[in-house]
Design an enzyme around this catalytic site. Structure first.
Site, mmCIF file in Angstrom:
data_model
loop_
_atom_site.group_PDB
_atom_site.id
_atom_site.type_symbol
_atom_site.label_atom_id
_atom_site.label_comp_id
_atom_site.label_asym_id
_atom_site.label_seq_id
_atom_site.Cartn_x
_atom_site.Cartn_y
_atom_site.Cartn_z
ATOM 1 N N GLN A 28 22.509 44.110 14.876
ATOM 2 C CA GLN A 28 22.896 45.526 14.968
ATOM 3 C C GLN A 28 22.078 46.251 16.038
ATOM 4 O OE1 GLN A 28 21.649 48.091 11.777
ATOM 5 N NE2 GLN A 28 23.145 49.680 12.269
ATOM 6 N N TYR B 31 11.357 41.188 1.765
ATOM 7 C CA TYR B 31 11.435 41.776 3.107
ATOM 8 C C TYR B 31 10.207 42.656 3.370
ATOM 9 C CZ TYR B 31 13.437 44.659 6.910
ATOM 10 O OH TYR B 31 13.674 45.317 8.092
ATOM 11 N N LYS C 84 7.148 42.338 6.033
ATOM 12 C CA LYS C 84 6.922 43.374 7.055
ATOM 13 C C LYS C 84 5.479 43.893 7.003
ATOM 14 C CE LYS C 84 10.540 43.144 9.443
ATOM 15 N NZ LYS C 84 10.427 42.722 10.846
ATOM 16 N N ILE D 59 19.256 52.294 10.005
ATOM 17 C CA ILE D 59 19.812 52.572 11.331
ATOM 18 C C ILE D 59 21.340 52.649 11.243
ATOM 19 C CG2 ILE D 59 19.974 51.794 13.733
ATOM 20 C CD1 ILE D 59 17.090 52.525 12.861
HETATM 21 N N1 SER Z 1 17.748 48.718 7.162
HETATM 22 C C1 SER Z 1 16.749 47.909 6.520
HETATM 23 C C2 SER Z 1 17.237 47.402 5.220
HETATM 24 O O1 SER Z 1 17.961 48.120 4.579
HETATM 25 C C3 SER Z 1 15.482 48.691 6.321
HETATM 26 O O2 SER Z 1 14.638 48.467 7.398
HETATM 27 O O3 SER Z 1 16.878 46.346 4.820
#
Ligand code: SER
Length: 315
Positions: free
Chosen positions: A12, A143, A147, A173
């Protein structure tokens, strides 16, 4: 930065970022790479393209050496929702992939590495409103764990080896060119497609779910601005909060209704609700503003208007 390699260049953000970086640094000097998805014609036509898997260090090394790469933008990542379904895959790509990128850059004495982070570094114990730059980082998703570790690793390479590593904590985003894949904030993109195609959307988080979001032009601007910032002005490195806008799903649906009055939305929260609930409502991005001049351009109404105009043409 003469020869730049971008991983995750078909994703994306990667797909639009690649075009912007090619515009600035010249198409031939920016190598777009991805693990397996086919690139668009635009990516193939405007500069070199290679398949690499960041978890396979040899494939990364070979492409870096072939093109004499001096900077890497590492967009390859498994996002939050897929990460909860496949935690080991998220660890492998986000951590083993990252350490490969950092080691390859360190060994070749590269000039710069940019590695995005995310609002997923925060967790339920973090203050949710105007989340400070320095705060509790105890995420509850794989996740988020990768990070936070990635931010610490980036700063470690800055301090230990003098490698210039930088990164920013993307919010959700929103964009109309390439669909997001496997994130929790994907509803804020899906809603536009469904509003235009079916005038109806079933959202997988509740209507009062509020998250920080950013429109793609601001996302690209923040990434490029940080990539180009003077190293000496940076006090932080791998973990800049960046804000754009913050809204609930209801706020977004109401704004869409101003353009599509018969748009309807219903809510069927699933496992992604818990993820969304663990993240902030809004972030304090004063460090990014002070250290490299960050300033977003789009608010909710400007973003919705632009999204609908562009998607109408596309659909
Ligand atoms: N857009 C990402 C997610 O929803 C967040 O950084 O995993």
């Amino acid at each position: 930065m003469k020869n730049i390699l971008i991983t995750g260049a078909v994703g994306q953000i990667g797909s639009e970022l690649t075009m912007k970086i090619r515009e600035i640094y010249g198409g031939d000097n920016v190598v777009a790479t991805t693990r397996k998805s086919e690139p668009t014609e635009q990516i193939k036509k405007t500069g070199p393209f290679e398949f690499i898997d960041v978890t396979d260090r040899k494939s990364l090394e070979a492409v870096c050496d072939k093109y004499n790469i001096d900077s890497i933008i590492n967009m390859a990542a498994i996002l939050s929702a897929i990460g909860e379904q496949k935690p080991m895959l998220a660890w492998d790509v986000n951590m083993n992939g990252l350490i490969n990128v950092l080691e390859v850059a360190r060994e070749r004495k590269m000039e710069r590495v940019l590695v995005p982070s995310s609002i997923a570094v925060f967790g339920p114990e973090t203050p949710q409103v105007d989340t400070p730059q320095e705060t509790v980082l105890k995420p509850t998703t794989m996740y988020g764990v990768t990070k936070v570790s990635g931010e610490l690793l980036g700063d470690y390479y800055v301090n230990k080896y003098g490698l210039d590593v930088r990164g920013l904590r993307y919010p959700g985003i929103i964009s109309h060119e390439t669909l997001p894949g496997g994130g929790t904030t994907d509803y804020a993109v899906e809603i536009f497609y469904e509003a235009l195609k079916n005038k109806k959307y079933t959202c997988f988080v509740k209507e009062d779910t509020k998250l920080p979001m950013m429109y793609m032009p601001d996302c690209i601007k923040s990434t490029v601005d940080l990539f180009q910032a003077d190293f000496d002005t940076l006090k932080h490195h791998s973990d800049f909060n960046v804000g754009g806008m913050s809204f609930t799903v209801k706020d977004l649906a109401d704004e869409i209704k101003k353009h599509i009055p018969d748009f309807e939305i219903e809510y069927k929260p699933d496992y992604r609700q818990d993820i969304a609930d663990s993240w902030p409502d809004s972030v304090d991005d004063s460090a990014a503003r002070e250290e490299w001049g960050w300033k977003p351009s789009y608010d909710l109404s400007a973003m919705v208007k632009d999204m609908l105009e562009n998607l109408k043409k596309k659909l």
